[in-house]
Design a protein around this motif. Structure first.
Motif, mmCIF file in Angstrom:
data_model
loop_
_atom_site.group_PDB
_atom_site.id
_atom_site.type_symbol
_atom_site.label_atom_id
_atom_site.label_comp_id
_atom_site.label_asym_id
_atom_site.label_seq_id
_atom_site.Cartn_x
_atom_site.Cartn_y
_atom_site.Cartn_z
ATOM 1 N N UNK A 127 39.944 2.483 -12.509
ATOM 2 C CA UNK A 127 40.392 2.526 -11.481
ATOM 3 C C UNK A 127 39.680 2.253 -10.352
ATOM 4 N N UNK A 136 50.211 -8.863 -6.408
ATOM 5 C CA UNK A 136 50.385 -9.009 -7.870
ATOM 6 C C UNK A 136 50.484 -10.789 -7.662
ATOM 7 N N UNK A 137 50.957 -11.371 -6.864
ATOM 8 C CA UNK A 137 50.409 -12.900 -6.281
ATOM 9 C C UNK A 137 49.891 -12.904 -6.396
ATOM 10 N N UNK A 152 48.250 -13.481 -9.274
ATOM 11 C CA UNK A 152 49.067 -14.337 -10.294
ATOM 12 C C UNK A 152 48.220 -15.793 -9.470
ATOM 13 N N UNK A 203 50.849 -1.673 -19.247
ATOM 14 C CA UNK A 203 50.850 -1.447 -20.851
ATOM 15 C C UNK A 203 49.857 -2.287 -21.773
ATOM 16 N N UNK A 215 45.036 -16.358 -11.115
ATOM 17 C CA UNK A 215 44.153 -16.879 -11.658
ATOM 18 C C UNK A 215 44.692 -17.588 -12.487
ATOM 19 N N UNK A 258 46.825 -0.433 -0.431
ATOM 20 C CA UNK A 258 46.838 0.312 -2.003
ATOM 21 C C UNK A 258 45.947 1.752 -1.945
ATOM 22 N N UNK A 272 52.778 0.161 2.580
ATOM 23 C CA UNK A 272 52.692 -0.416 0.760
ATOM 24 C C UNK A 272 53.257 -0.956 -0.024
ATOM 25 N N UNK A 273 54.565 -0.609 0.161
ATOM 26 C CA UNK A 273 55.565 -0.829 -0.560
ATOM 27 C C UNK A 273 55.460 -2.544 -0.532
ATOM 28 N N UNK A 274 55.278 -3.370 -0.054
ATOM 29 C CA UNK A 274 55.067 -4.756 0.372
ATOM 30 C C UNK A 274 53.731 -4.946 -0.368
ATOM 31 N N UNK A 289 45.539 -1.597 -15.555
ATOM 32 C CA UNK A 289 46.310 -0.367 -14.850
ATOM 33 C C UNK A 289 47.674 -0.679 -14.986
ATOM 34 N N UNK A 290 48.123 -2.219 -14.462
ATOM 35 C CA UNK A 290 49.448 -2.654 -14.311
ATOM 36 C C UNK A 290 50.058 -2.667 -15.187
ATOM 37 N N UNK A 315 52.123 -3.933 -2.691
ATOM 38 C CA UNK A 315 52.241 -4.072 -4.750
ATOM 39 C C UNK A 315 52.646 -5.528 -4.907
ATOM 40 N N UNK A 316 53.719 -6.229 -4.227
ATOM 41 C CA UNK A 316 53.736 -8.028 -4.657
ATOM 42 C C UNK A 316 53.047 -8.356 -4.077
ATOM 43 N N UNK A 332 46.781 4.711 0.037
ATOM 44 C CA UNK A 332 48.393 4.458 0.878
ATOM 45 C C UNK A 332 47.851 5.361 2.000
#
Lengths: 234, 279
Positions: free
Chosen positions: A66, A174-175, A178, A50, A181, A155, A166-168, A47-48, A170-171, A158
């Motif tokens: 999703x 993601x963080x 990472x 391509x 992982x 999210x 909501x904007x915060x 989703x995140x 996302x990072x 939202x």
């Protein structure tokens, strides 16, 4: 399930003494977490980005992925959290407590561990059930899971949160991904590929690790539990 | 192609809403039932069927009332946050300065909607696609003006080369300031310069617009820091594993069987010959 059943399976041939390291509940939580993590990772990356988008064909396309991401997320959170309260959750709490109890010996292990990771020798004092490195991995997983869950809830819903929140998310999402992982790559290496530590995988398969492994990697824990196996319930 | 601009002179707007109708007609957006929100405003926000509408604010000064009317649509930013946030390369910016969502690529994740400082893009929950004003890119690329500009009767909307039109806009601002001292241009520099540039009769806040719109810090942190650093960290972890396997290989870790060669404290006896991983 008796220890005898496991002898001679997979490891160095011959008969080996085993000691129970992980109860059924601990293994269940571990694998629910692990399998759902990877399903979330793959669907999430698709989703995140391509780059990974083509993988989503396996899940029936983007929109199906999703939905799957959300369903698996609920399992990821609810099942593992529930295991802290149902069955015999004592060892879950023990693990949690140990992860937050970093001792000098843990720090020495982490320091020496980088050599061992690459095949060298490291000197460190006898370790408990979870050594310093495992505690770090546990902490990354605990905090990663908490932050990825909270940001994921924001999210998902939202519409119920202000855009600034909501904007915060996302990072943060993601963080957390990472961090977990990177941690799981090292974790799988040590559990599956590293010649000295991969015997630990059996602790997560049938619960038992070879006594020799326990003595060399978790001596303090082994001295504590040897001869007291009756305290475990499988 | 040089950058274009649409000058929205709100001092000339009469609030007739013909722009909304023209937009619907050109873009095949059906009419929908509306009701009065406040004053003469009939839309609260964008919908999948309405990409532009007029906001009405009544300003009272010394027993006189001013209508502050503003046609709302996508600003078509020079530095669009939506484009940066998009996961699917679905948002592009044309040389004219029009920011367009390609519905074929859009997956409806809504990251654009959350990151736009103006709250313009929305996700159509039925089609699972984001939508917003296209700037009539299909008209513009064929030498026409956007439908809203084409239809505007009082001449509140003008389309043209950015430089020439901006100069005209500043002239007009000087005139308008005689009556509205708080008037200002909005969009000349904001968000890298927006394609729809407004002459507002008062401060942006009066129109419920952000005074200093910007690409969210969280978005920049996410895309320009966390993403590359995180990728390197994961790649580094993978590389460390490869080095670790090779290191163990060369040091004989995989050849040891049965017990530690040196009886060392921390060596497991477990290593079995072979590349491992099959357990």
């Amino acid at each position: 399930m008796a220890a005898e059943d496991r002898q001679g399976k997979g490891l160095a041939g011959g008969k080996q003494e085993r000691v129970l390291r992980f109860t059924r509940g601990e293994r269940f939580s571990h694998w629910v977490h692990a399998i759902s993590f990877f399903l979330l990772l793959i669907t999430g990356l698709g989703i995140l980005s391509l780059w990974f988008r083509p993988v989503l064909v396996l899940f029936g396309g983007v929109q199906a992925a999703r939905v799957i991401h959300r369903v698996v997320a609920v399992i990821f959170v609810v099942v593992v959290a529930a295991m802290f309260f149902i069955g015999d959750p004592r060892y879950h709490w023990e693990w949690l407590k140990s992860a937050f109890t970093l001792t000098k010996s843990d720090r020495q292990h982490v320091g020496a561990f980088s050599k061992e990771f690459f095949g060298g020798h490291g000197e460190y004092p006898p370790q408990g059930k979870f050594n310093g490195g495992e505690k770090i991995n546990s902490l990354l997983t605990i905090f990663g899971s908490i932050f990825i869950t909270l940001s994921g809830i924001i999210m998902w819903f939202r519409g119920s949160f202000p855009p600034g929140v909501v904007r915060w998310a996302y990072p943060v999402h993601d963080l957390s991904m990472f961090v977990m992982t990177a941690a799981v790559i090292g974790h799988m290496y040590l559990g599956l590929l590293h010649p000295d530590s991969r015997a630990s995988i059996f602790g997560m398969l049938n619960g038992y690790v070879p006594v020799k492994f326990a003595k060399s990697h978790h001596a303090a824990w082994y001295n504590e539990v040897k001869g007291t196996e009756n305290r475990f319930h499988l | 192609m040089a950058r274009k601009m649409i000058f929205v002179d709100t001092s000339k707007c009469t609030g007739c809403k013909a722009c909304t109708v023209a937009c619907k007609e050109w873009n095949d957006l059906p009419a929908e039932k509306t009701h009065l929100i406040e004053s003469y405003q009939t839309m609260r926000d964008f919908t999948p069927k309405t990409w532009t509408y007029v906001t009405f604010i009544e300003q009272y000064h010394n027993k006189t009332m001013d209508f502050f009317m503003r046609k709302a649509q996508c600003f078509h930013c020079g530095d669009p946050a939506c484009l940066k946030a998009c996961t699917s390369n679905a948002i592009s910016k044309s040389a004219d300065g029009l920011v367009v969502i390609n519905p074929d690529k859009c997956i409806g994740c809504g990251y654009c909607a959350e990151n736009c400082p103006f709250g313009v893009p929305k996700v159509d929950v039925v089609r699972k696609k984001a939508y917003k004003c296209t700037g009539c890119v299909d008209r513009v690329e064929n030498g026409l003006t956007p439908a809203c500009v084409q239809t505007c009767q009082p001449g509140a909307l003008q389309y043209g080369e950015r430089e020439t039109l901006m100069a005209k806009a500043k002239e007009r601002l000087n005139e308008v300031r005689k009556r509205y001292p708080g008037a200002q241009l909005y969009g000349e520099h904001e968000m890298g310069g927006t394609t729809y540039v407004y002459l507002l009769l008062d401060a942006p806040e009066v129109y419920h617009l952000p005074q200093h719109p910007s690409v969210p810090v969280s978005l920049t942190l996410w895309k320009d820091v966390i993403r590359p650093v995180g990728s390197v960290a994961v790649g580094g972890a993978a590389a460390a594993v490869v080095v670790g396997v090779l290191g163990n290989w060369f040091r004989g870790g995989y050849r040891r069987e049965g017990g530690p060669p040196d009886g060392g404290e921390h060596h497991s006896p477990a290593g079995k010959a072979g590349k491992g991983g099959k357990e």
